[in-house]
Design a protein around this motif. Structure first.
Motif, PDB file in Angstrom:
ATOM      1  N   ARG A  14       0.691  -1.658   0.037  1.00  0.00           N
ATOM      2  CA  ARG A  14       0.000   0.092   0.147  1.00  0.00           C
ATOM      3  C   ARG A  14       0.975   1.628  -0.160  1.00  0.00           C
ATOM      4  O   ARG A  14       0.133   2.413   0.340  1.00  0.00           O
ATOM      5  N   GLY A  15       2.260   0.773   0.213  1.00  0.00           N
ATOM      6  CA  GLY A  15       3.116   2.379  -0.474  1.00  0.00           C
ATOM      7  C   GLY A  15       3.674   2.938   0.799  1.00  0.00           C
ATOM      8  O   GLY A  15       4.238   3.705   0.270  1.00  0.00           O
ATOM      9  N   PHE A  16       3.752   1.885   2.197  1.00  0.00           N
ATOM     10  CA  PHE A  16       4.910   2.471   2.848  1.00  0.00           C
ATOM     11  C   PHE A  16       5.950   2.318   2.632  1.00  0.00           C
ATOM     12  O   PHE A  16       6.423   1.028   1.978  1.00  0.00           O
ATOM     13  N   ASP A  17       6.945   3.131   3.264  1.00  0.00           N
ATOM     14  CA  ASP A  17       8.405   2.397   2.629  1.00  0.00           C
ATOM     15  C   ASP A  17       8.792   1.271   4.013  1.00  0.00           C
ATOM     16  O   ASP A  17       8.931   1.295   5.651  1.00  0.00           O
ATOM     17  N   VAL A  18       9.660   0.501   3.198  1.00  0.00           N
ATOM     18  CA  VAL A  18      10.341  -0.524   3.940  1.00  0.00           C
ATOM     19  C   VAL A  18      11.436  -0.369   5.043  1.00  0.00           C
ATOM     20  O   VAL A  18      11.538  -0.663   5.326  1.00  0.00           O
ATOM     21  N   ASN A  19      11.846   1.336   3.803  1.00  0.00           N
ATOM     22  CA  ASN A  19      13.018   1.601   4.135  1.00  0.00           C
ATOM     23  C   ASN A  19      12.950   2.890   5.639  1.00  0.00           C
ATOM     24  O   ASN A  19      14.100   3.809   6.673  1.00  0.00           O
ATOM     25  N   ALA A  20      11.147   3.194   5.932  1.00  0.00           N
ATOM     26  CA  ALA A  20      11.047   3.950   6.937  1.00  0.00           C
ATOM     27  C   ALA A  20      11.809   4.211   8.338  1.00  0.00           C
ATOM     28  O   ALA A  20      12.347   3.562   8.753  1.00  0.00           O
ATOM     29  N   TYR A  21      12.059   5.084   8.956  1.00  0.00           N
ATOM     30  CA  TYR A  21      13.466   5.943   9.977  1.00  0.00           C
ATOM     31  C   TYR A  21      11.981   5.300  11.333  1.00  0.00           C
ATOM     32  O   TYR A  21      11.301   6.828  11.205  1.00  0.00           O
ATOM     33  N   GLY A  22      12.271   4.656  12.641  1.00  0.00           N
ATOM     34  CA  GLY A  22      10.795   5.163  13.588  1.00  0.00           C
ATOM     35  C   GLY A  22      11.779   4.248  14.894  1.00  0.00           C
ATOM     36  O   GLY A  22      12.618   4.434  14.929  1.00  0.00           O
ATOM     37  N   ARG A  23      10.945   4.239  15.492  1.00  0.00           N
ATOM     38  CA  ARG A  23      11.029   3.703  16.857  1.00  0.00           C
ATOM     39  C   ARG A  23      10.376   2.382  17.100  1.00  0.00           C
ATOM     40  O   ARG A  23       8.909   2.736  17.020  1.00  0.00           O
ATOM     41  N   SER A  24      11.406   1.318  17.612  1.00  0.00           N
ATOM     42  CA  SER A  24      10.067  -0.014  18.394  1.00  0.00           C
ATOM     43  C   SER A  24      10.092  -0.042  18.906  1.00  0.00           C
ATOM     44  O   SER A  24       9.139  -1.029  19.593  1.00  0.00           O
TER      45      SER A  24
ATOM     46  N   ASN B 157       6.696   8.703  16.233  1.00  0.00           N
ATOM     47  CA  ASN B 157       7.365   8.646  14.851  1.00  0.00           C
ATOM     48  C   ASN B 157       9.083   9.290  15.029  1.00  0.00           C
ATOM     49  O   ASN B 157       9.510  10.014  14.150  1.00  0.00           O
ATOM     50  N   ASP B 158       9.998   9.375  16.532  1.00  0.00           N
ATOM     51  CA  ASP B 158      11.605   9.276  16.183  1.00  0.00           C
ATOM     52  C   ASP B 158      12.199   8.812  15.312  1.00  0.00           C
ATOM     53  O   ASP B 158      11.479   7.682  15.359  1.00  0.00           O
ATOM     54  N   PRO B 159      12.824   9.323  14.223  1.00  0.00           N
ATOM     55  CA  PRO B 159      13.454   8.755  13.725  1.00  0.00           C
ATOM     56  C   PRO B 159      15.033   8.274  13.713  1.00  0.00           C
ATOM     57  O   PRO B 159      15.474   8.736  13.457  1.00  0.00           O
ATOM     58  N   TRP B 160      14.923   7.030  14.630  1.00  0.00           N
ATOM     59  CA  TRP B 160      16.040   6.289  15.196  1.00  0.00           C
ATOM     60  C   TRP B 160      16.089   5.579  14.559  1.00  0.00           C
ATOM     61  O   TRP B 160      18.054   5.531  14.082  1.00  0.00           O
ATOM     62  N   GLU B 161      15.032   4.101  14.167  1.00  0.00           N
ATOM     63  CA  GLU B 161      15.967   3.377  12.861  1.00  0.00           C
ATOM     64  C   GLU B 161      15.174   2.676  12.039  1.00  0.00           C
ATOM     65  O   GLU B 161      14.213   2.984  12.337  1.00  0.00           O
ATOM     66  N   THR B 162      15.481   1.514  11.483  1.00  0.00           N
ATOM     67  CA  THR B 162      14.367   0.866  10.722  1.00  0.00           C
ATOM     68  C   THR B 162      14.270  -0.504  10.874  1.00  0.00           C
ATOM     69  O   THR B 162      14.736  -0.990  11.754  1.00  0.00           O
TER      70      THR B 162
END
Length: 296
Positions: free
Chosen positions: A220-230, A235-240
């Motif tokens: 559905r178009g979500f980026d597999v390489n997007a950064y976030g927090r697990s 949505n802090d851009p920490w890791e993929t």
């Protein structure tokens, strides 16, 4: 019994009880509890150790066992004035109510069903907005729908949580993570907005160990390489997602991510490491072998 110190100036005291219960970010092998954990903890608590011990709760929240919570509840967790450390540093030591709210938020974010039940059984409010450094004023049922752990909403309702109303954007995120195709189709006009406001849903799917959800989101178009927090829901851009899978040793998730186009050469924004380095730090030899063949 409340003796402790402020490690490296951190505001949460490391007490005798902290040492007895052990745990922390390095795991129970490297930071084990005392061999006589339960009787020694009970002795300290009976002698007056404060049950609202923020460092104990933090150190043990990463692991599924709830025995420490049951014991702390027996001695007043979630109630009272917080004890001597709270009285000494009222502005920086969390209140009893906030401590249990943080525990509920963490349990929801990580699909810890048994912990949620333990907290509910001991009177933790399932309707009050969560008071946590990780989550901003969100009710537990709202959070449950955004975690990727699809069974949690039903659990909260069964435990007595009241229904909530949400925006179409939040409804769509919930539907995407629940695999509810009919609702996704109904709310499809919000998809571009959700891709912008929740870019790291693929990471959330990886954290929830759901390969079918990874495939659906990328489709559905979500980026597999997007950064976030697990670890928490923001949505802090920490890791993929691949960083997360590498550190946790989730081979099936990692293979799915790679098949969907995950880039093993990307570096995280905190430690400047590739997924391979995360796998090495997490001591995951099979993952190291998989990623080394792609990045060495």
């Amino acid at each position: 019994p409340n003796a402790g110190h402020l490690w490296h100036g951190e505001s949460t005291p490391f007490t005798a009880l902290t040492g007895v219960f052990g745990g922390g970010e390095q795991g129970l092998v490297k930071q084990p509890p005392h061999p006589h954990e339960t009787p020694l903890a009970r002795m300290l608590l009976s002698a007056g150790a404060e049950a609202n011990d923020g460092q104990v709760l933090y150190n043990r929240m990463f692991f599924p066992s709830n025995d420490h919570l049951r014991l702390l509840f027996d001695f007043g967790l979630g109630a009272g004035d917080g004890g001597p450390w709270k009285r000494r540093m009222p502005e920086v030591v969390d209140s009893p109510a906030r401590l249990v709210s943080i525990q509920l938020g963490w349990a929801l974010g990580h699909g810890m069903r048994h912990r949620i039940k333990v907290l509910a059984e001991h009177g933790v409010d399932l309707d009050a907005p969560l008071d946590s450094p990780y989550i901003t004023a969100m009710r537990p049922l709202e959070l449950a729908g955004l975690t990727g752990h699809r069974e949690l909403s039903g659990l909260l309702v069964a435990l007595g949580a009241q229904p909530v109303t949400s925006t179409p954007e939040v409804e769509l995120v919930t539907a995407l993570l629940a695999g509810d195709g009919d609702s996704v189709a109904r709310l499809g006009s919000w998809l571009d907005d959700v891709r912008r406001s929740h870019p790291a849903l693929v990471l959330r799917a990886a954290a929830a160990n759901r390969i079918e959800l990874l495939e659906s989101l990328v489709g559905r178009g979500f980026d597999v390489n997007a950064y976030g927090r697990s670890d928490v829901l923001n949505n802090d851009p920490w890791e993929t997602a691949l960083h997360h899978a590498a550190y946790e040793g989730k081979l099936d998730i990692a293979r799915a991510l790679l098949r969907l186009g995950a880039d093993p050469t990307l570096r995280d924004s905190r430690f400047d490491g590739r997924p391979l380095e995360w796998a090495r730090h997490g001591e995951q030899p099979e993952m190291v072998a998989l990623l080394a063949s792609l990045t060495s």
